[in-house]
Scaffold this active site. Structure first.
Site, mmCIF file in Angstrom:
data_model
loop_
_atom_site.group_PDB
_atom_site.id
_atom_site.type_symbol
_atom_site.label_atom_id
_atom_site.label_comp_id
_atom_site.label_asym_id
_atom_site.label_seq_id
_atom_site.Cartn_x
_atom_site.Cartn_y
_atom_site.Cartn_z
ATOM 1 N N THR A 13 0.860 -1.134 -0.033
ATOM 2 C CA THR A 13 -0.136 -0.012 -0.055
ATOM 3 C C THR A 13 0.955 1.564 -0.193
ATOM 4 O O THR A 13 0.307 2.287 -0.381
ATOM 5 C CB THR A 13 -1.038 -0.001 1.190
ATOM 6 O OG1 THR A 13 0.049 -0.204 2.383
ATOM 7 C CG2 THR A 13 -1.931 -0.842 1.123
ATOM 8 N N GLY A 14 2.031 1.143 0.250
ATOM 9 C CA GLY A 14 2.902 2.303 0.425
ATOM 10 C C GLY A 14 3.475 3.048 -0.904
ATOM 11 O O GLY A 14 3.098 2.588 -1.921
ATOM 12 N N SER A 41 -4.477 -2.818 7.007
ATOM 13 C CA SER A 41 -4.983 -2.913 5.798
ATOM 14 C C SER A 41 -5.522 -4.466 5.587
ATOM 15 O O SER A 41 -6.341 -4.562 4.659
ATOM 16 C CB SER A 41 -3.923 -2.740 4.661
ATOM 17 O OG SER A 41 -3.280 -1.243 5.215
ATOM 18 N N ASP A 86 7.806 -0.750 5.758
ATOM 19 C CA ASP A 86 8.375 0.418 6.459
ATOM 20 C C ASP A 86 9.399 -0.572 7.345
ATOM 21 O O ASP A 86 9.314 -1.590 7.855
ATOM 22 C CB ASP A 86 7.163 0.397 7.335
ATOM 23 C CG ASP A 86 7.616 1.490 8.497
ATOM 24 O OD1 ASP A 86 9.001 1.732 8.793
ATOM 25 O OD2 ASP A 86 6.974 2.572 8.665
ATOM 26 N N CYS A 156 17.771 5.007 -2.222
ATOM 27 C CA CYS A 156 17.444 5.516 -3.675
ATOM 28 C C CYS A 156 18.315 6.548 -4.142
ATOM 29 O O CYS A 156 18.800 6.698 -5.277
ATOM 30 C CB CYS A 156 15.862 6.105 -3.819
ATOM 31 S SG CYS A 156 15.504 6.987 -2.216
ATOM 32 N N GLY A 188 10.159 9.948 -1.773
ATOM 33 C CA GLY A 188 11.173 9.369 -1.027
ATOM 34 C C GLY A 188 10.949 9.043 0.333
ATOM 35 O O GLY A 188 11.427 8.309 1.175
ATOM 36 N N HIS A 256 15.038 12.133 -7.829
ATOM 37 C CA HIS A 256 16.016 12.637 -6.771
ATOM 38 C C HIS A 256 17.322 13.534 -7.756
ATOM 39 O O HIS A 256 17.701 12.690 -8.740
ATOM 40 C CB HIS A 256 16.750 11.592 -6.097
ATOM 41 C CG HIS A 256 15.986 11.310 -4.973
ATOM 42 N ND1 HIS A 256 14.596 11.546 -4.618
ATOM 43 C CD2 HIS A 256 16.118 10.209 -3.722
ATOM 44 C CE1 HIS A 256 14.210 10.861 -3.508
ATOM 45 N NE2 HIS A 256 14.898 10.083 -3.333
HETATM 46 N N1 LIG Z 1 10.086 5.949 -1.235
HETATM 47 C C1 LIG Z 1 11.326 5.664 -1.753
HETATM 48 O O1 LIG Z 1 11.484 6.389 -2.774
HETATM 49 C C2 LIG Z 1 12.184 4.691 -1.267
HETATM 50 C C3 LIG Z 1 11.791 3.747 -0.063
HETATM 51 N N2 LIG Z 1 12.880 2.813 0.306
HETATM 52 C C4 LIG Z 1 12.282 2.036 1.287
HETATM 53 O O2 LIG Z 1 11.224 1.212 1.031
HETATM 54 C C5 LIG Z 1 10.486 1.017 2.029
HETATM 55 C C6 LIG Z 1 9.199 1.446 1.818
HETATM 56 O O3 LIG Z 1 9.049 2.705 1.603
HETATM 57 P P1 LIG Z 1 7.921 3.597 1.558
HETATM 58 O O4 LIG Z 1 7.032 2.842 0.217
HETATM 59 O O5 LIG Z 1 8.254 4.961 1.069
HETATM 60 O O6 LIG Z 1 6.944 3.749 3.024
HETATM 61 P P2 LIG Z 1 5.460 3.897 3.153
HETATM 62 O O7 LIG Z 1 5.592 4.322 4.640
HETATM 63 O O8 LIG Z 1 4.844 4.690 1.920
HETATM 64 O O9 LIG Z 1 4.986 2.174 3.018
HETATM 65 C C7 LIG Z 1 4.992 1.517 4.067
HETATM 66 C C8 LIG Z 1 4.536 0.274 4.035
HETATM 67 O O10 LIG Z 1 4.806 -0.828 5.058
HETATM 68 C C9 LIG Z 1 3.412 -1.118 5.366
HETATM 69 N N3 LIG Z 1 3.751 -1.648 6.969
HETATM 70 C C10 LIG Z 1 3.611 -0.591 7.869
HETATM 71 N N4 LIG Z 1 3.565 -1.065 9.313
HETATM 72 C C11 LIG Z 1 3.316 -2.376 8.891
HETATM 73 C C12 LIG Z 1 3.281 -3.590 9.797
HETATM 74 N N5 LIG Z 1 3.333 -3.505 11.138
HETATM 75 N N6 LIG Z 1 3.572 -4.954 9.144
HETATM 76 C C13 LIG Z 1 3.405 -4.831 7.881
HETATM 77 N N7 LIG Z 1 3.438 -3.871 7.152
HETATM 78 C C14 LIG Z 1 3.521 -2.769 7.356
HETATM 79 C C15 LIG Z 1 2.327 0.018 5.103
HETATM 80 O O11 LIG Z 1 1.237 -0.647 5.235
HETATM 81 P P3 LIG Z 1 -0.278 0.144 5.769
HETATM 82 O O12 LIG Z 1 -0.461 0.883 4.533
HETATM 83 O O13 LIG Z 1 -1.105 -1.043 5.826
HETATM 84 O O14 LIG Z 1 0.302 0.771 6.900
HETATM 85 C C16 LIG Z 1 3.043 0.337 3.757
HETATM 86 O O15 LIG Z 1 2.677 -0.761 2.782
HETATM 87 C C17 LIG Z 1 11.227 1.739 3.292
HETATM 88 O O16 LIG Z 1 11.823 0.665 4.071
HETATM 89 C C18 LIG Z 1 11.878 2.975 2.816
HETATM 90 O O17 LIG Z 1 13.012 3.113 3.398
HETATM 91 C C19 LIG Z 1 13.728 2.384 -0.400
HETATM 92 C C20 LIG Z 1 14.019 3.251 -1.615
HETATM 93 C C21 LIG Z 1 13.266 4.351 -2.055
HETATM 94 N N1 LIG Z 2 15.692 8.007 2.413
HETATM 95 C C1 LIG Z 2 15.240 8.184 1.077
HETATM 96 C C2 LIG Z 2 14.379 6.762 0.584
HETATM 97 C C3 LIG Z 2 15.037 5.710 0.961
HETATM 98 O O1 LIG Z 2 15.749 5.044 0.070
HETATM 99 O O2 LIG Z 2 15.203 5.071 2.184
HETATM 100 P P1 LIG Z 2 16.100 4.110 2.700
HETATM 101 O O3 LIG Z 2 17.462 3.996 2.398
HETATM 102 O O4 LIG Z 2 15.821 3.951 4.137
HETATM 103 O O5 LIG Z 2 15.325 2.836 2.025
HETATM 104 C C4 LIG Z 2 14.211 9.514 0.819
HETATM 105 O O6 LIG Z 2 13.892 9.710 1.961
HETATM 106 O O7 LIG Z 2 14.303 9.911 -0.229
#
Ligand SMILES: NC(=O)C1=CN([C@@H]2O[C@H](COP(=O)(O)OP(=O)(O)OC[C@H]3O[C@@H](n4cnc5c(N)ncnc54)[C@H](OP(=O)(O)O)[C@@H]3O)[C@@H](O)[C@H]2O)C=CC1
Ligand SMILES: N[C@@H](CC(=O)OP(=O)(O)O)C(=O)O
Length: 365
Positions: A13-14, A41, A86, A156, A188, A256
């Site tokens: 969902t994220g 969710s 997360d 990223c 990000g 970025h």
């Molecule tokens: N955004 C980016 O550009 C980048 C992000 N990342 C990494 O990727 C990962 C995801 O990032 P991002 O999509 O931005 O984060 P979001 O906050 O947008 O999404 C987090 C996801 O984790 C789920 N979640 C939260 N709590 C729990 C739990 N207790 N059990 C299971 N699932 C859970 C959420 O579900 P729900 O909706 O149900 O809460 C949601 O699907 C992170 O580790 C981040 O650091 C890495 C590279 C780039």
């Molecule tokens: N920290 C990056 C997203 C990311 O890649 O995080 P992590 O390295 O924790 O997966 C941003 O805020 O744009």
């Protein structure tokens, strides 16, 4: 044609999870069957659970999938599971999946520093997947069942940074000193809760927790090499490369930007034209392997004086290509340039999908 491999997404969902949904819809190699997210969710249809924020519509094929909780038993039929969890929760969940024999490709930071876990930017260092191949072959030779494994995707901003470095190091030798100042998009920071508009509009936030340390450390692993026995990855030492990062959040949705400068170890340094030609000529291995999502042009060298720009250039090669502009001599180090990469495609979910395509091509899933 072979049957498609069954895929699942954790954290579906994220911000990253939603990008996985888009990239896996109608994918020729993978069929997305299982979606996992938090207990908030789980049990809901995806269309009701996800607060969809992409400019492309939610794929119809995902709308009615019932979101599962993140337990490996719900994903037992998957050939590959992508994680956009997360980081606060990713550690034990991903561990449980690997112990259940599942192949996991993760965006979370939790296992990036394990020496036997490859940290892969697929347009840069896919050869680090040799460590996984070695694990699979050892288990086979010992008559054990196929083990689960984890491959990590880099931070990223680091993904964009290392893309131009790889061909430069291959052609001109090691980099002695590297500085980067980032301008990072709000996607990000994720969607739960995300960066509030009041913080970022008409503003720049000169701090992203942990980001500078990740960029400085992960660059050394990605540009490092697989050990001779293929059991782990050896990092570049601080003596081999000095990296300094400063990270800022800006009011851009996706993409970025990084202003980088670098100095080579070898003298004399190449010319600006040689540097540009080297970047233009680079063809990543994933493209040579004919992977479906690989960029045709890995690095786009832009000559216009005001490019790259996130809104105009982030989707080059569908977000799998990296743009480099303003390549010029630097009066302090050797060269400076501006690098732009799509943070949720080549910086996250797209890298995950391309890694899975490489794993498939190499018969590891
Ligand atoms: N955004 C980016 O550009 C980048 C992000 N990342 C990494 O990727 C990962 C995801 O990032 P991002 O999509 O931005 O984060 P979001 O906050 O947008 O999404 C987090 C996801 O984790 C789920 N979640 C939260 N709590 C729990 C739990 N207790 N059990 C299971 N699932 C859970 C959420 O579900 P729900 O909706 O149900 O809460 C949601 O699907 C992170 O580790 C981040 O650091 C890495 C590279 C780039
Ligand atoms: N920290 C990056 C997203 C990311 O890649 O995080 P992590 O390295 O924790 O997966 C941003 O805020 O744009």
């Amino acid at each position: 044609m072979c049957a498609k491999k069954i895929a699942g997404v954790l954290g579906a969902t994220g911000s990253v999870g939603q990008r996985f949904i888009l990239l896996l819809a109608d994918h020729p190699d993978f069929e997305l069957k299982v979606l996992g997210a938090s207990p908030r969710s789980a049990g809901k249809k995806y269309i009701d659970a996800a607060n969809w924020k992409q400019t492309d519509l939610m794929p119809k094929s995902a709308e009615n999938i019932i979101v599962s909780d993140c337990s490996s038993k719900n994903f037992k039929d998957c050939d590959i599971v992508f994680s956009g969890l997360d980081a606060e929760y990713a550690g034990p969940i991903e561990k449980e999946f690997v112990e259940a024999g599942i192949a996991v490709v993760s965006n979370a930071k939790n296992y990036r520093r394990e020496e036997d876990v490859p940290l892969v930017v697929p347009i840069v260092n896919p050869e680090h997947l040799d460590v996984v191949e070695q694990k699979l072959e050892t288990a086979k030779a010992e008559g054990k069942p196929r083990p689960g494994f984890i491959v990590c995707i880099s931070n990223c901003s680091t993904a964009g940074l290392v893309a131009p470095l790889k061909p430069l190091v291959d052609q001109f030798g090691p980099i002695d000193t590297l500085t980067t100042t980032t301008l990072q998009a709000i996607s990000g920071a994720g969607f739960s809760p995300g960066v509030p508009g009041i913080d970022v509009l008409d503003n720049i936030i000169p701090y992203i927790g942990g980001e500078e340390d990740k960029m400085e450390w992960e660059t050394k692993k990605i540009l490092g090499s697989v050990s001779q026995d293929k059991t782990h990855v050896e990092l570049l030492t601080p003596e081999e490369i000095k990296v300094s990062a400063q990270c800022n959040r800006v009011a851009v949705s996706d993409g970025h930007t990084e202003c980088i400068a670098l100095k080579f170890k070898n003298r004399p340094a190449p010319s600006v034209e040689q540097v540009k030609q080297c970047l233009r000529d680079y063809v990543c291995d994933a493209y040579k392997m004919k992977c479906h999502s690989a960029p045709e042009q890995t690095i786009h060298v832009l000559e216009q004086p005001d490019r790259p720009q996130p809104r105009l250039d982030r989707n080059r090669d569908r977000g799998y290509g990296v743009s480099v502009g303003r390549v010029r001599e630097d009066p302090v180090l050797d060269f400076k340039m501006v690098v732009l990469s799509h943070n949720t495609i080549i910086g996250a979910a797209g890298s995950g999908v391309l890694i899975a395509e490489i794993l498939l091509a190499r018969n590891m899933i």
